[in-house]
Scaffold this motif. Sequence first.
Motif, PDB file in Angstrom:
ATOM      1  N   LYS A   7      47.498  42.630  30.131  1.00  0.00           N
ATOM      2  CA  LYS A   7      46.342  43.158  30.682  1.00  0.00           C
ATOM      3  C   LYS A   7      44.981  42.281  30.755  1.00  0.00           C
ATOM      4  O   LYS A   7      45.025  41.499  29.758  1.00  0.00           O
ATOM      5  N   VAL A   8      44.291  42.037  31.630  1.00  0.00           N
ATOM      6  CA  VAL A   8      43.042  41.308  31.772  1.00  0.00           C
ATOM      7  C   VAL A   8      42.091  41.850  30.842  1.00  0.00           C
ATOM      8  O   VAL A   8      41.702  43.047  31.052  1.00  0.00           O
ATOM      9  N   GLU A  54      38.360  42.776  29.545  1.00  0.00           N
ATOM     10  CA  GLU A  54      37.099  43.324  30.441  1.00  0.00           C
ATOM     11  C   GLU A  54      36.317  42.410  30.977  1.00  0.00           C
ATOM     12  O   GLU A  54      35.497  42.499  31.781  1.00  0.00           O
ATOM     13  N   ILE A  68      37.123  40.675  33.689  1.00  0.00           N
ATOM     14  CA  ILE A  68      37.045  41.261  34.967  1.00  0.00           C
ATOM     15  C   ILE A  68      35.638  41.223  35.200  1.00  0.00           C
ATOM     16  O   ILE A  68      35.133  40.844  36.571  1.00  0.00           O
ATOM     17  N   ASP A 115      43.315  50.390  31.879  1.00  0.00           N
ATOM     18  CA  ASP A 115      44.377  50.170  32.961  1.00  0.00           C
ATOM     19  C   ASP A 115      43.832  50.351  34.271  1.00  0.00           C
ATOM     20  O   ASP A 115      44.412  50.114  35.294  1.00  0.00           O
ATOM     21  N   LYS A 154      41.870  46.802  36.725  1.00  0.00           N
ATOM     22  CA  LYS A 154      42.333  45.784  37.741  1.00  0.00           C
ATOM     23  C   LYS A 154      42.108  46.150  39.025  1.00  0.00           C
ATOM     24  O   LYS A 154      42.205  45.470  40.107  1.00  0.00           O
ATOM     25  N   ASN A 155      41.964  47.419  39.350  1.00  0.00           N
ATOM     26  CA  ASN A 155      41.763  47.900  40.757  1.00  0.00           C
ATOM     27  C   ASN A 155      40.225  47.721  41.117  1.00  0.00           C
ATOM     28  O   ASN A 155      39.898  48.134  42.379  1.00  0.00           O
TER      29      ASN A 155
END
Length: 203
Positions: free
Chosen positions: A66-67, A69, A72, A122, A125-126
Amino acid sequence: MRTWIRKSLIILVSVLTFGVVTPSHAFWSQNQEVTKTLQRTPNSSSTSENRPSEHEVQIPVTLSEKVPEDDIVDSLIGKAEQQALLKFGPKISTVIESEFNDVIMPRISEAIEMTVAQYPGDELKNLAITEKPGGGVSEKIFNIYHAETGKDLILFHVRRDKPPLAGYQFNFHYHTYHDQFQAHYTMGTIYWSKDTPPNWHTV
């Protein structure tokens, strides 16, 4: 688990596997609370033989894929600044870039952080940013949208204003999907001059 037993098991696992298998930090840390029940798969039996004992421990699933936060947010902020400078074009950038970075960009960063905070890990990422700022006299700088659904979440705009008896100025603001992009959230204004500014993207 007693300290000496835990340390002995760590050494035993390392020796038996020649260091190939490293005990999970979450499993071995005495301060880490772990669950004592295993999730049953749809095909698992309900018999007592197949149920985990009260001493069995489920090792937490790794989050390494998982990236984070923060990464991002940093990526979106970096792209936002790029899109803004692309929209301005060299002629406008040379005049307002410094004030934009000092006054407007921090407000854009706050709005992006606010948007990201509304989504669970989750879903992060979108989140994506558009890459074609509006040219001419268009207000659009960029949008943040949900890549899977294509739905816009927040729109960042800059409007050219000319108040009475004053010169031209750039009004930076954003709109969100919460009110169908109706409300106008001002981030700040940068004065241009009494002369008409060139179109966006002008080289």
